[in-house]
Design an enzyme around this catalytic site. Structure first.
Site, mmCIF file in Angstrom:
data_model
loop_
_atom_site.group_PDB
_atom_site.id
_atom_site.type_symbol
_atom_site.label_atom_id
_atom_site.label_comp_id
_atom_site.label_asym_id
_atom_site.label_seq_id
_atom_site.Cartn_x
_atom_site.Cartn_y
_atom_site.Cartn_z
ATOM 1 C CD GLU A 271 2.721 -0.551 -5.091
ATOM 2 O OE1 GLU A 271 1.996 -1.549 -5.045
ATOM 3 O OE2 GLU A 271 3.937 -0.594 -5.361
ATOM 4 C CB THR A 272 2.260 7.348 -6.286
ATOM 5 O OG1 THR A 272 2.747 7.151 -7.621
ATOM 6 C CG2 THR A 272 2.546 8.770 -5.847
#
Length: 280
Positions: free
Chosen positions: A47-48
């Site tokens: 994830e970002t």
């Protein structure tokens, strides 16, 4: 093109490189959905996150969470990692708790000494896993008939279903065939035997996301939040316990679970590995 402050942090570990990495972009209000998605795919992390000004006046900040494939309304390690990065960058909460705004609404986060914990959001989907879906999971995990002792949907925004095995070593031995489980997010859990296993945790967990750039997640807050609601509701776990995750990936994630009254809190340590700027 413009510059943005940036951090990369490691979540669910007090030692760098042993948890679950997260990229955090500050002041991202001017970025388009397409630009956010493209950068998240480029990082190739599970994830970002992108920090924006809150829309709800009760929130301290707003966050958008992207995998390499799509945007999520909620995820656990991004929640703790983003909060850590925001606080480290000088963020000042309005109250005793930090209030994060995201796709599922407002999420409460509290400081527990050097650790952070989020309040597990309500499940969007629960109940038994359908027989045909469970059969796909069994094939994908390479399990024999009867190896899965329990199964439940534990979806709080990331689509998770969870299956329980009888023995920790079964979890560690899994070599999944991801092609059998497209479109599913599968968590696997088994109890630890303290005397035999010699670990400081009560459960071992692995998390599989077939098709994603990171098909196995090394330490997963959303999954463990969903599993905690399942286990505690059925009396399968104590009010406070520790989960080990990421061992087969060379990690040493530790997720703290605690039930306080009617609330379930999911916590752990976060360390910063990279601070700087990026151009998008």
């Amino acid at each position: 093109m413009r510059s943005f402050d940036f951090k990369q942090v490691d979540v669910f570990s007090h030692v760098a490189l042993k948890g679950n990495p997260l990229a955090v972009v500050f002041g991202a209000d001017s970025l388009s959905d397409e630009r956010m998605s493209a950068f998240a795919a480029w990082t190739n992390l599970s994830e970002t996150t992108f920090i924006l000004e809150p829309q709800d006046p009760r929130a301290d900040y707003r966050v958008r969470i992207f995998t390499t494939l799509n945007e999520l309304p909620f995820a656990g390690h991004p929640t703790l990692g983003t909060c850590h990065a925001w606080l480290e960058a000088g963020g000042e909460p309005k109250g005793d708790e930090i209030i994060q705004e995201c796709g599922v609404g407002l999420v409460r986060i509290r400081r527990q000494g050097a650790e952070l914990a989020f309040l597990a959001p309500a499940l969007l989907r629960t109940g038994p896993v359908e027989a045909d879906v469970l059969a796909r999971v069994q094939r994908g995990l390479g399990l024999a008939q009867g190896d899965i002792v329990r199964a439940q949907w534990v979806d709080n925004g990331a689509g998770w279903l969870a299956v329980m095995l009888a023995d920790r070593q079964q979890v560690l031995n899994l070599e999944p065939d991801h092609s059998q489980m497209p479109g599913l997010a599968v968590g696997v859990i088994a109890p630890c035997n303290p005397e035999r296993d010699g670990v400081d945790a009560q459960f071992e967990v692995r998390a599989f996301i077939p098709g994603d750039g990171m098909p196995e997640d090394p330490a997963t807050g959303s999954l463990n939040a969903g599993i905690a609601q399942w286990l505690l509701a059925e009396g399968l776990a104590p009010d406070a316990y520790v989960v080990s995750q990421g061992l087969t990936m060379g990690r040493a994630g530790r997720i703290q679970v605690e039930r306080v009254g009617d609330e379930i809190w999911i916590g752990g340590s976060v360390v910063t590995c990279i601070s700087g700027t990026l151009t998008l």
